[in-house]
Design a protein around this motif. Structure first.
Motif, PDB file in Angstrom:
ATOM      1  N   THR A  12       0.833  -1.207   0.000  1.00 23.75           N
ATOM      2  CA  THR A  12       0.000   0.000   0.000  1.00 23.75           C
ATOM      3  C   THR A  12       0.865   1.254   0.000  1.00 23.75           C
ATOM      4  O   THR A  12       0.650   2.175  -0.796  1.00 23.75           O
ATOM      5  N   CYS A  35      -8.032  12.334  -2.415  1.00 24.18           N
ATOM      6  CA  CYS A  35      -8.871  11.602  -3.386  1.00 24.18           C
ATOM      7  C   CYS A  35      -8.104  11.290  -4.666  1.00 24.18           C
ATOM      8  O   CYS A  35      -8.155  10.163  -5.173  1.00 24.18           O
ATOM      9  N   CYS A  38      -5.370   8.650  -3.944  1.00 19.45           N
ATOM     10  CA  CYS A  38      -5.949   7.317  -3.756  1.00 19.45           C
ATOM     11  C   CYS A  38      -6.451   6.732  -5.073  1.00 19.45           C
ATOM     12  O   CYS A  38      -6.261   5.543  -5.342  1.00 19.45           O
ATOM     13  N   ASN A  44      -8.571   2.778  -1.470  1.00 21.09           N
ATOM     14  CA  ASN A  44      -9.619   3.657  -0.957  1.00 21.09           C
ATOM     15  C   ASN A  44      -9.062   4.597   0.118  1.00 21.09           C
ATOM     16  O   ASN A  44      -7.986   4.360   0.658  1.00 21.09           O
ATOM     17  N   ARG A  45      -9.828   5.646   0.384  1.00 22.05           N
ATOM     18  CA  ARG A  45      -9.350   6.672   1.308  1.00 22.05           C
ATOM     19  C   ARG A  45      -9.191   6.152   2.732  1.00 22.05           C
ATOM     20  O   ARG A  45      -8.283   6.579   3.443  1.00 22.05           O
ATOM     21  N   SER A  46     -10.020   5.246   3.153  1.00 23.49           N
ATOM     22  CA  SER A  46      -9.886   4.726   4.522  1.00 23.49           C
ATOM     23  C   SER A  46      -8.550   3.994   4.686  1.00 23.49           C
ATOM     24  O   SER A  46      -7.922   4.079   5.743  1.00 23.49           O
ATOM     25  N   THR A  47      -8.114   3.318   3.648  1.00 24.70           N
ATOM     26  CA  THR A  47      -6.802   2.660   3.688  1.00 24.70           C
ATOM     27  C   THR A  47      -5.695   3.712   3.768  1.00 24.70           C
ATOM     28  O   THR A  47      -4.747   3.556   4.528  1.00 24.70           O
ATOM     29  N   TYR A  49      -5.858   6.669   5.089  1.00 24.76           N
ATOM     30  CA  TYR A  49      -5.852   7.294   6.409  1.00 24.76           C
ATOM     31  C   TYR A  49      -5.361   6.362   7.519  1.00 24.76           C
ATOM     32  O   TYR A  49      -5.047   6.834   8.616  1.00 24.76           O
ATOM     33  N   LYS A  50      -5.254   5.087   7.239  1.00 25.04           N
ATOM     34  CA  LYS A  50      -4.643   4.175   8.219  1.00 25.04           C
ATOM     35  C   LYS A  50      -3.145   4.448   8.344  1.00 25.04           C
ATOM     36  O   LYS A  50      -2.537   4.118   9.354  1.00 25.04           O
TER      37      LYS A  50
END
Length: 194
Positions: A12, A35, A38, A44-47, A49-50
């Motif tokens: 990632t 956006c 990504c 995806n954005r949640s990934t 932000y991890k």
């Protein structure tokens, strides 16, 4: 399971770094959105932000990768036989090998100055100056010589890369070493006369 997770995280981050490089070829970092990054990376954005908070964090991670790589290279190749010339040669070689990323960093004044500070403020640079300036006793002179030598060498390498100069990394090291030797010799001569 842990190893598979680590591989997924590495993948990632690699995708994000490669995508950021591609986007930076056409845009300034401040114009790149999460956006857009990504979407280019296919995650995806949640990934995102991890691992990161903003695209600048990905850039900072890439810069830190370079600093870490240089620290390893310098420890392995120079160890106790450090010379200023050899250090500049190694930095020049590494930055030339990573020219795509380096040029993107160097073209933008803001990221360039931040990267320069990280690069020149690292432990291996401080250790080099401790050896190089061992007999310069005046702390202010030491600090000024370090600033002159580091900033001058960094800007010289920057110009060399951005101009696609034909000089080799070895020639860059020798040139920087000659300039620093002149400054240090002059400082020593001034103190021996007083």
């Amino acid at each position: 399971m842990q190893q598979k997770e680590n591989q997924r995280v590495k993948l990632t981050k690699r995708l994000l770094k490669e995508s950021l490089l591609s986007l930076m070829e056409n845009e300034q970092i401040e114009d790149i959105s999460v956006c857009e990054l990504c979407s280019t990376a296919g995650i995806n954005r949640s990934t995102f932000y991890k691992h990161y908070g903003k695209p600048y964090d990905v850039l900072a991670d890439m810069e830190q990768d370079m600093i870490n790589d240089l620290s390893i290279i310098w420890k392995e190749k120079v160890s106790g036989q450090w010379t200023f010339s050899k250090g500049i040669e190694l930095v020049s070689t590494y930055l030339k090998e990573h020219e795509r990323f380096t040029k993107l960093l160097l073209r933008d004044t803001k990221t360039d100055l931040e990267f320069a500070g990280k690069l020149t403020g690292s432990d291996h640079v401080k250790k080099m100056y401790d050896r190089l300036l061992a007999d310069v006793k005046d702390p202010e002179s030491r600090r000024l010589i370090m600033t002159f030598s580091t900033t001058g060498s960094y800007q010289m390498i920057r110009q060399w890369l951005l101009d696609d100069s034909t000089k080799s990394p070895k020639e860059m090291g020798e040139l920087a070493g000659q300039m620093v030797s002149i400054v240090i010799k002059d400082q020593r001569n001034r103190h021996s006369i007083l």
